[in-house]
Design a protein around this motif. Sequence first.
Motif, PDB file in Angstrom:
ATOM      1  N   ASN A 732       0.907  -1.035   0.197  1.00  0.00           N
ATOM      2  CA  ASN A 732      -0.149  -0.046  -0.162  1.00  0.00           C
ATOM      3  C   ASN A 732       0.798   1.018  -0.022  1.00  0.00           C
ATOM      4  OD1 ASN A 732      -2.490  -1.490   0.331  1.00  0.00           O
ATOM      5  ND2 ASN A 732      -1.794  -1.904   2.293  1.00  0.00           N
ATOM      6  N   GLN A 754       1.972  -6.953  -5.798  1.00  0.00           N
ATOM      7  CA  GLN A 754       0.904  -5.858  -5.476  1.00  0.00           C
ATOM      8  C   GLN A 754       1.440  -4.440  -5.776  1.00  0.00           C
ATOM      9  OE1 GLN A 754       1.933  -8.689  -3.962  1.00  0.00           O
ATOM     10  NE2 GLN A 754       0.283  -9.420  -2.962  1.00  0.00           N
ATOM     11  N   SER A 785       3.351   3.762   3.858  1.00  0.00           N
ATOM     12  CA  SER A 785       2.481   2.159   3.778  1.00  0.00           C
ATOM     13  C   SER A 785       1.857   2.085   5.094  1.00  0.00           C
ATOM     14  CB  SER A 785       3.971   1.278   3.682  1.00  0.00           C
ATOM     15  OG  SER A 785       3.415   0.080   3.755  1.00  0.00           O
ATOM     16  N   GLN A 788      -1.593   3.847   5.219  1.00  0.00           N
ATOM     17  CA  GLN A 788      -2.552   3.431   4.263  1.00  0.00           C
ATOM     18  C   GLN A 788      -3.050   2.101   4.644  1.00  0.00           C
ATOM     19  OE1 GLN A 788      -3.794   4.829   1.512  1.00  0.00           O
ATOM     20  NE2 GLN A 788      -2.327   6.472   1.160  1.00  0.00           N
ATOM     21  N   SER A 789      -2.209   1.409   5.271  1.00  0.00           N
ATOM     22  CA  SER A 789      -2.792   0.137   5.371  1.00  0.00           C
ATOM     23  C   SER A 789      -3.559   0.208   6.746  1.00  0.00           C
ATOM     24  CB  SER A 789      -1.276  -0.957   6.075  1.00  0.00           C
ATOM     25  OG  SER A 789      -0.626  -1.246   5.331  1.00  0.00           O
ATOM     26  N   ALA A 792      -6.811   1.387   5.357  1.00  0.00           N
ATOM     27  CA  ALA A 792      -7.689   0.341   4.517  1.00  0.00           C
ATOM     28  C   ALA A 792      -8.149  -0.690   5.563  1.00  0.00           C
ATOM     29  CB  ALA A 792      -6.606  -0.330   3.799  1.00  0.00           C
ATOM     30  N   HIS A 793      -7.570  -0.919   6.677  1.00  0.00           N
ATOM     31  CA  HIS A 793      -8.046  -1.883   7.785  1.00  0.00           C
ATOM     32  C   HIS A 793      -9.564  -1.236   8.432  1.00  0.00           C
ATOM     33  CE1 HIS A 793      -8.512  -4.273  11.368  1.00  0.00           C
ATOM     34  NE2 HIS A 793      -8.453  -3.211  11.989  1.00  0.00           N
ATOM     35  N   THR A 795     -11.407   1.152   6.746  1.00  0.00           N
ATOM     36  CA  THR A 795     -12.577   1.298   5.662  1.00  0.00           C
ATOM     37  C   THR A 795     -12.919   0.026   5.423  1.00  0.00           C
ATOM     38  OG1 THR A 795     -10.903   1.531   4.093  1.00  0.00           O
ATOM     39  CG2 THR A 795     -11.789   3.581   5.077  1.00  0.00           C
ATOM     40  N   SER A 796     -12.058  -1.209   5.488  1.00  0.00           N
ATOM     41  CA  SER A 796     -12.484  -2.328   4.836  1.00  0.00           C
ATOM     42  C   SER A 796     -13.157  -3.145   5.975  1.00  0.00           C
ATOM     43  CB  SER A 796     -11.356  -2.971   4.039  1.00  0.00           C
ATOM     44  OG  SER A 796     -10.984  -2.395   2.875  1.00  0.00           O
ATOM     45  N   ASP A 797     -12.445  -3.342   7.230  1.00  0.00           N
ATOM     46  CA  ASP A 797     -12.753  -4.102   8.173  1.00  0.00           C
ATOM     47  C   ASP A 797     -13.590  -3.569   9.632  1.00  0.00           C
ATOM     48  OD1 ASP A 797     -11.192  -5.978   6.760  1.00  0.00           O
ATOM     49  OD2 ASP A 797      -9.340  -5.621   7.899  1.00  0.00           O
ATOM     50  N   HIS A 831      -6.592   8.715   0.980  1.00  0.00           N
ATOM     51  CA  HIS A 831      -7.049   7.191   0.526  1.00  0.00           C
ATOM     52  C   HIS A 831      -8.566   7.492   0.152  1.00  0.00           C
ATOM     53  CE1 HIS A 831      -7.065   3.096   2.083  1.00  0.00           C
ATOM     54  NE2 HIS A 831      -8.501   3.144   2.357  1.00  0.00           N
ATOM     55  N   GLN A 833     -10.990   5.336  -0.152  1.00  0.00           N
ATOM     56  CA  GLN A 833     -12.194   4.800   0.369  1.00  0.00           C
ATOM     57  C   GLN A 833     -12.472   5.507   1.527  1.00  0.00           C
ATOM     58  OE1 GLN A 833     -13.301   2.742  -1.859  1.00  0.00           O
ATOM     59  NE2 GLN A 833     -13.625   1.295  -0.507  1.00  0.00           N
TER      60      GLN A 833
END
Length: 874
Positions: A732, A754, A785, A788-789, A792-793, A795-797, A831, A833
């Motif tokens: 990421n 990736q 990184s 962003q990780s 991402a956690h 927004t996604s989880d 980001h 998302q």
Amino acid sequence: MSLTATDPLESLEDYEDLTSWINDVLTPSSNEDSTQGSVENLSHLDQQIVHLIASLDIACEDTSTLLERIIDDVSRGVPRLTYDLHFIKDGTLSLQTALNFVRENSRDTIPKATNDALEELKRLDTIKGHMEAAREVLREAESWSTLEMEVASLLTVQNYAKAASRLSEANRSMVVFQNTPEYDPRRNLLINLQNQLEASLSSALVAAINEQDLNTCRNYFSIFSNIQREQEFRNYYNGSRKASLVTLWKEASLVDCDTPDVSSAQRQTFSEFLTKFYTAMLSLLNQERNSIPAIFPDPELSLSSLISSTFASLHPTFPQRLGSLFTHYGDSAFIELIKIFHQTEEFAGSVDKTMQKMTFTAASPASEGVHDTSQQTPVGPSHPGHSRRRSMRMSVSLRSGSNRSSSGMIPKISKTADALEWEQELFQPFLEFQVDYGTLERRFLDDSLRGIISSDASDRSSTHDQARMIKERAIDIFSAAEQSLTRYTAFTHGYGALGLVQALDGFLKSFVDMWTADVSYSSTSERSMHTSGDLSGLDYTAEDWMKFQTTLHLLGSARNIFERMMSFEVRLRSELSQTAVKFKLYHGDPTSFPMTPCKGVGQLLDQSTLNSVELHALLERFDSDVRHIGEPLLLTEARSAVFEFARACQISLETTIGSPLRKSLDSYASSSWMIQSDAKPKTSNELKVPTFSLSPSDVILRVTEGLLNLPQVFELHGDDDALAFSLHTLPNVDPEILKSIPEQSTTIPEVVPQTTHPRRQSFIAPNIKPLPIDPETVSSAWLSSIGQSLLAHLTSDVLPQIKRLTTTGTAQLSSDLSYLSNVARSLNLEHGQLEKWKEYVEMDDVTGLSKISSMGTSDSDYVLEQVARMRGWH
């Protein structure tokens, strides 16, 4: 061919290839200064091309003019051709009439008596010829009628030479009976008599050979040659001379081969025994160096036959004992095999010197006139009782009826044929292993790998020592890889280059993959440490701090392996470049630049499957005359494994660094304010009063504070080479940050799927050490990184776990996302998302319902669907 400026067109007809003519005509001028010389060469070449084009245009015009003139001349001459042919025909008829007239007149000039006398003489001459032919047939018949009796009486008085001469005469007369009923009976009789003569001579011949009675052996060879049994004589001779060596081989007691059990004092390894065997054989060959020229007319071929016959008679066979080595030693037998191959090459070199010395012995005055070949006849088929397995590899067998000169001399046989058969017989057992070199090398390297890591089996679970062990074992691993370069040259002489690269690539990949599998993403340290002040505000535990240090050291080990791999690849590339030069010289002049010290080895390898198109394609990449884009990459799988190992370490490191922030978000979706009811029930006439200055929740405040404090983590390690290694594999990471990294810092493109960096498509020379990267750039890449990780956690989880949002909850979530978005942008964390979540959560019900209704059935927006579910818009 060197061409001057005045004769390029005249020399065109001497060339079959137009390209070669152009290359010879367009010769660049030499210049010491490379830069200036290149410009002048191009200018000179341009002038030559212009001049050549002009010359060709003029020549084409001249040729066209000349061709038109010739066509005109032919057109004018064709109508006259019919008249000329008619004139010639009339002249021929007139000449024929004149000749017939002269013939009739010439008959009339000879008197009749004279003509009758001439006819009578012609008839008598014909009768004489028939009578002489009949006489010869009668003589042959009379000779065959007494042949058996004469030969039997000669054998009785042991006059073997006369008997052989008589049988030789009978053999020459067999042509008279060709295609007649008498041929087969007489042929059978001749063979029986030859067998009787051979049987009578066999015991005396063996005794003469054992006693080294050269004069008797030479006389017997002449006798055997007269009865077309030359090959049988060689079988007797070779069988007697090789008997001691065959016995020595058979009775050898070897530790590592299939031999009966004997006392340990009497046992020896195959390589130790082979040294003694080769010494004994060289001693015999040195004796034969003086004996064979005194007996045989072709000493070099005869000595080759003796060597081949010896190796063909060994039992157990040479290949069987080589195969037994792998049964005894396992994969490590490869070292013994190479040692034995080297011994065999040294033996072959000594034999070659012996043959060279023998040529001087054969050419000495003492040897001149020794052989009387005037009565030698073609060599007949081998006797069944003494047949020898002949090599089917590039050898010309001695067959009956081989071409001989009219004087009966045995023709000289090329050294590249039967004279090299002994080398083919000697090295053929190794060819199967040479063809499988890549597999054998890989198995040996894997065996070495197991030996190297066997002492680490109990310590590899201790992560704090893994970094040190990796670096220590890397020294041993690359030392083993270095040794493979010596084995590859010694055993295949360059033909195993393809197998070498594949074996090394797989070997190094296996080593790295073992450590990649051991990288753990969870804290496993059992040691306790005080929390470092550098990590204040992030709530790191002692285990987190220890895991951070351990993983950082592992990432440094990945960099260490990569740098060692680049250095080794330089050595490997140099080795392959030397091989490419050898192949190029060999194909240009195989006599002056042989690939192997022994011709037999070279011929076997050159005709084997090792000499493949893939091999030449590999070596062509190292041809200095062929331009390549960048340096050819060799250990591609191993490099990918290193970057995968680095990525695993980076993920583990990111997990450790971001663990406090992730823990803070674990309870965010279940917070009570997300689902609590509104204070007042809604009515249709109630005025909605917006709430201003809603503060972010405690969870988001802790998360944003942690993001802002993340740079503290890298203050002490920002200039660490480990963090700067393989940044392109960071998950990421922002591609814009990677654009500022020097191109040479990542070396290999698109190693990890990736990676989205658009500039990773260019290759660079792997032997160039990666350029240093600015510590701020390294910190920015890691912060990007990790941030962003984390986003991402979130927004996604995390956010999709929210079950329902009330009006108050919606306002709080909107405030949290707005605050987090502002902090993320201040840290250069864009980001998409997160911005979507922020946008959709801030919508009022009317806007949200309108957006939902405007979506088509084929449209899909995951974030909008989740927000609609939470807000109850469905």
